[in-house]
Motif scaffolding. Structure first.
Motif, PDB file in Angstrom:
ATOM      1  N   GLY A  27       0.788  -1.222   0.000  1.00 43.20           N
ATOM      2  CA  GLY A  27       0.000   0.000   0.000  1.00 43.20           C
ATOM      3  C   GLY A  27       0.821   1.272   0.000  1.00 43.20           C
ATOM      4  O   GLY A  27       2.057   1.255   0.012  1.00 43.20           O
ATOM      5  N   GLU A  28       0.085   2.365  -0.045  1.00 43.75           N
ATOM      6  CA  GLU A  28       0.686   3.707  -0.147  1.00 43.75           C
ATOM      7  C   GLU A  28       1.655   3.999   0.989  1.00 43.75           C
ATOM      8  O   GLU A  28       2.766   4.499   0.770  1.00 43.75           O
ATOM      9  CB  GLU A  28      -0.441   4.743  -0.143  1.00 43.75           C
ATOM     10  N   ALA A  29       1.272   3.708   2.233  1.00 40.40           N
ATOM     11  CA  ALA A  29       2.107   4.052   3.383  1.00 40.40           C
ATOM     12  C   ALA A  29       3.452   3.349   3.318  1.00 40.40           C
ATOM     13  O   ALA A  29       4.501   3.955   3.575  1.00 40.40           O
ATOM     14  CB  ALA A  29       1.384   3.702   4.683  1.00 40.40           C
ATOM     15  N   ALA A  30       3.452   2.071   2.963  1.00 44.94           N
ATOM     16  CA  ALA A  30       4.705   1.319   2.893  1.00 44.94           C
ATOM     17  C   ALA A  30       5.586   1.839   1.761  1.00 44.94           C
ATOM     18  O   ALA A  30       6.813   1.939   1.910  1.00 44.94           O
ATOM     19  CB  ALA A  30       4.408  -0.162   2.700  1.00 44.94           C
ATOM     20  N   ALA A  31       4.979   2.176   0.621  1.00 42.94           N
ATOM     21  CA  ALA A  31       5.758   2.693  -0.510  1.00 42.94           C
ATOM     22  C   ALA A  31       6.429   4.012  -0.150  1.00 42.94           C
ATOM     23  O   ALA A  31       7.610   4.233  -0.446  1.00 42.94           O
ATOM     24  CB  ALA A  31       4.855   2.865  -1.730  1.00 42.94           C
ATOM     25  N   LYS A  32       5.684   4.912   0.506  1.00 43.00           N
ATOM     26  CA  LYS A  32       6.252   6.191   0.903  1.00 43.00           C
ATOM     27  C   LYS A  32       7.346   5.997   1.956  1.00 43.00           C
ATOM     28  O   LYS A  32       8.403   6.642   1.906  1.00 43.00           O
ATOM     29  CB  LYS A  32       5.165   7.113   1.441  1.00 43.00           C
ATOM     30  N   ALA A  33       7.089   5.117   2.919  1.00 42.34           N
ATOM     31  CA  ALA A  33       8.078   4.864   3.970  1.00 42.34           C
ATOM     32  C   ALA A  33       9.375   4.334   3.366  1.00 42.34           C
ATOM     33  O   ALA A  33      10.478   4.705   3.793  1.00 42.34           O
ATOM     34  CB  ALA A  33       7.524   3.888   4.996  1.00 42.34           C
ATOM     35  N   TRP A  34       9.267   3.477   2.351  1.00 46.09           N
ATOM     36  CA  TRP A  34      10.465   2.941   1.704  1.00 46.09           C
ATOM     37  C   TRP A  34      11.248   4.052   1.008  1.00 46.09           C
ATOM     38  O   TRP A  34      12.483   4.105   1.105  1.00 46.09           O
ATOM     39  CB  TRP A  34      10.068   1.866   0.695  1.00 46.09           C
ATOM     40  N   LEU A  35      10.561   4.954   0.322  1.00 39.03           N
ATOM     41  CA  LEU A  35      11.254   6.033  -0.371  1.00 39.03           C
ATOM     42  C   LEU A  35      11.905   7.005   0.622  1.00 39.03           C
ATOM     43  O   LEU A  35      12.990   7.534   0.358  1.00 39.03           O
ATOM     44  CB  LEU A  35      10.282   6.786  -1.285  1.00 39.03           C
ATOM     45  N   ILE A  36      11.271   7.247   1.758  1.00 35.44           N
ATOM     46  CA  ILE A  36      11.879   8.102   2.780  1.00 35.44           C
ATOM     47  C   ILE A  36      13.140   7.444   3.318  1.00 35.44           C
ATOM     48  O   ILE A  36      14.197   8.085   3.455  1.00 35.44           O
ATOM     49  CB  ILE A  36      10.880   8.380   3.921  1.00 35.44           C
ATOM     50  N   ALA A  37      13.063   6.139   3.617  1.00 32.59           N
ATOM     51  CA  ALA A  37      14.237   5.422   4.114  1.00 32.59           C
ATOM     52  C   ALA A  37      15.359   5.424   3.079  1.00 32.59           C
ATOM     53  O   ALA A  37      16.534   5.618   3.417  1.00 32.59           O
ATOM     54  CB  ALA A  37      13.847   3.988   4.483  1.00 32.59           C
ATOM     55  N   ALA A  38      15.005   5.214   1.807  1.00 29.58           N
ATOM     56  CA  ALA A  38      16.010   5.228   0.748  1.00 29.58           C
ATOM     57  C   ALA A  38      16.664   6.609   0.620  1.00 29.58           C
ATOM     58  O   ALA A  38      17.876   6.721   0.386  1.00 29.58           O
ATOM     59  CB  ALA A  38      15.369   4.820  -0.583  1.00 29.58           C
ATOM     60  N   SER A  39      15.866   7.656   0.785  1.00 27.97           N
ATOM     61  CA  SER A  39      16.402   9.016   0.683  1.00 27.97           C
ATOM     62  C   SER A  39      17.374   9.310   1.823  1.00 27.97           C
ATOM     63  O   SER A  39      18.435   9.913   1.618  1.00 27.97           O
ATOM     64  CB  SER A  39      15.258  10.031   0.692  1.00 27.97           C
ATOM     65  N   LEU A  40      17.027   8.872   3.029  1.00 27.13           N
ATOM     66  CA  LEU A  40      17.936   9.068   4.162  1.00 27.13           C
ATOM     67  C   LEU A  40      19.217   8.263   3.970  1.00 27.13           C
ATOM     68  O   LEU A  40      20.317   8.736   4.284  1.00 27.13           O
ATOM     69  CB  LEU A  40      17.239   8.666   5.456  1.00 27.13           C
ATOM     70  N   LEU A  41      19.092   7.055   3.424  1.00 31.25           N
ATOM     71  CA  LEU A  41      20.277   6.251   3.147  1.00 31.25           C
ATOM     72  C   LEU A  41      21.154   6.920   2.094  1.00 31.25           C
ATOM     73  O   LEU A  41      22.382   6.956   2.234  1.00 31.25           O
ATOM     74  CB  LEU A  41      19.852   4.862   2.670  1.00 31.25           C
ATOM     75  N   PHE A  42      20.530   7.458   1.063  1.00 28.08           N
ATOM     76  CA  PHE A  42      21.283   8.130  -0.003  1.00 28.08           C
ATOM     77  C   PHE A  42      22.091   9.294   0.553  1.00 28.08           C
ATOM     78  O   PHE A  42      23.281   9.439   0.277  1.00 28.08           O
ATOM     79  CB  PHE A  42      20.311   8.625  -1.075  1.00 28.08           C
ATOM     80  N   TYR A  43      21.450  10.138   1.353  1.00 28.03           N
ATOM     81  CA  TYR A  43      22.168  11.286   1.906  1.00 28.03           C
ATOM     82  C   TYR A  43      23.193  10.818   2.934  1.00 28.03           C
ATOM     83  O   TYR A  43      24.285  11.387   3.023  1.00 28.03           O
ATOM     84  CB  TYR A  43      21.190  12.264   2.551  1.00 28.03           C
ATOM     85  N   GLY A  44      22.859   9.778   3.692  1.00 28.82           N
ATOM     86  CA  GLY A  44      23.802   9.262   4.674  1.00 28.82           C
ATOM     87  C   GLY A  44      25.051   8.703   4.032  1.00 28.82           C
ATOM     88  O   GLY A  44      26.162   8.872   4.557  1.00 28.82           O
TER      89      GLY A  44
END
Length: 469
Positions: A27-44
């Motif tokens: 669902g939507e919530a899991a997809a958004k949560a994954w993209l947020i986590a990926a974005s934090l990993l990218f910047y990290g």
């Protein structure tokens, strides 16, 4: 980690796409949560020391947004938020010896969001939507600066959070064209740009012009390439980023140039700085019974207050955006002078130049400005401009195969800049439908060859030029 690096191409991006496809099933919530986590990993991975700053900035601005909507005086909260963001930006960008990557871009996006909601007539975003808007990795390091009115509704939508064949195909096309701009067109020019700007006092006319023109092309293809890649990455996930370039070297005036170059920054400053300043001046003149029409703008006092003042402050802010150095400040002041001459010509209704002459004159102005933009000191910029003017001597030109190759390469790049369609026209058919991408064996072969060429050239590529801003 840059978009053109092998770890990004072969590890990070495939992982994020596969994870998004799996998360979307929940669902939507899991997809958004994954993209947020990926974005934090990218910047990290790119700037681990500044990851807490990103998290704190996003969290703090979200709290300010909701405090603004609960307050009877939202404008005061917006002023406080803008001041705090600028203070953080000033400290880490100008005073810290190791400035945070991309700080200007995600800070300006959040300032724009505060100002967008300052009127109180728009519902505040949910935490997950705001975090994705502020930290989404394609635009995190070098833009484009996201417009909350355009992007927040996309992040807040409930459906469309899954991978589709069309989104992957078109997004990959944008990304590959950007990758080719970066690795094949921009990066090889560093072999001319670096030595030329390292010792401009030793250059005569031809090498100086070669270095200056090579840098203007390197900057164009590097930054427009990053923007294409960011647009393509967002498109893969079903999101539409704004354009940041519209063939700026084809502009017929400096005013038009700034409407075509780094369009998201120009729009941000025009909306939040130039337009409010101009309106404040017009209201002041109206209250004091001063004329505000075109005839008044043609006078010295009217031109100075209604046109020159707002432009000067806006261009100084553009200078500071790029860095608190004297070359950047002079770059802003030089473009201020160009813009004022342009506006004065229009106010006085000067006769229009032929289109090609206007384009050539505009590009010459931009080229001179790019020397200040690239030089590390004012003295180095002056030395390069002196060499271009022939003050270091004409020098002897030894025509050989390398020189012929360099000239042919520059000519090919200018042909692409001035004649080729934009990436959006290639991929969507906008105003050029016969050149549009479509599902076909021919386009599959073209993109396959582009992928191979881009990957082969990606191994030793350098950092994107705008990462330092």
């Amino acid at each position: 980690m840059t978009f053109s690096s092998l770890p990004f191409l072969f590890a990070f991006l495939p992982l994020v796409l596969c994870g998004f496809a799996l998360a979307a099933r929940r669902g939507e919530a899991a997809a958004k949560a994954w993209l947020i986590a990926a974005s934090l990993l990218f910047y990290g991975l790119g700037a681990p020391a500044f990851l807490p700053l990103l998290v704190l900035s996003v969290s703090g601005n979200f709290v300010l947004l909701h405090a603004m909507h609960r307050s009877a005086r939202p404008g005061s909260w917006a002023t406080l938020g803008v001041a705090l963001n600028l203070a953080v930006l000033g400290w880490f960008k100008y005073l810290d010896p190791m400035p945070a990557l991309g700080l200007s871009f995600f800070t300006f996006s959040q300032i724009g969001c505060l100002l967008y909601h300052a009127g109180g007539d728009t519902d505040p975003p949910k935490a997950r939507d705001y975090a994705l808007f502020a930290a989404f990795f394609p635009a995190l390091l070098a833009g484009p600066i996201l417009n909350p009115g355009e992007l927040l509704p996309q992040f807040a939508r409930r459906d469309g959070w899954w991978l589709t064949a069309d989104n992957l195909a078109i997004g990959s096309g944008f990304f590959l064209i950007g990758l080719l701009k970066k690795t094949v067109l921009a990066d090889p020019l560093s072999s001319v740009v670096g030595p030329g700007f390292a010792d401009p006092a030793a250059l005569t006319v031809f090498p100086a012009w070669q270095a200056a023109t090579a840098y203007s092309l390197q900057l164009y293809f590097d930054f427009s390439g990053y923007t294409d890649m960011a647009i393509g990455l967002a498109w893969m996930f079903g999101l539409r980023f704004p354009d940041n370039f519209d063939r700026p070297y084809r502009a017929a005036s400096v005013i038009e140039y700034w409407q075509r170059w780094h369009m998201s920054l120009t729009r941000f400053l025009m909306t939040n700085v130039h337009a409010p300043l101009t309106m404040a001046v017009l209201r002041w003149r109206k209250r004091h019974h001063r004329p505000i029409g075109q005839a008044a703008q043609a006078g010295c006092a009217g031109f100075s207050t209604m046109i020159a003042g707002p432009i000067l402050l806006t261009m100084v802010l553009i200078s500071l955006w790029h860095g608190a150095t004297m070359p950047f400040l002079l770059f802003g002041l030089l473009h201020t002078a160009f813009l004022l001459v342009n506006h004065l010509w229009r106010v006085k209704r000067g006769s229009a130049l032929p289109t090609l002459a206007s384009m050539a004159l505009t590009y010459l102005c931009v080229l001179v400005g790019s020397v200040l933009f690239r030089a590390t000191t004012v003295g180095a910029a002056a030395s390069m401009l002196a060499a271009m003017a022939g003050l270091h001597g004409l020098g002897a030109i030894h025509f050989d195969i390398r020189l012929a190759t360099d000239l042919a390469w520059l000519a090919a790049l200018y042909a692409i800049v001035w004649l080729a369609p934009t990436t959006r026209q290639w991929m969507t058919g906008d105003r050029r439908p016969r050149l549009a991408w479509r599902r076909s064996p021919q386009w599959a072969m073209i993109l396959g060859c582009a992928t191979t060429l881009g990957v082969l050239a990606a191994g030793g590529t350098g950092e994107f030029l705008y990462f330092r801003f």
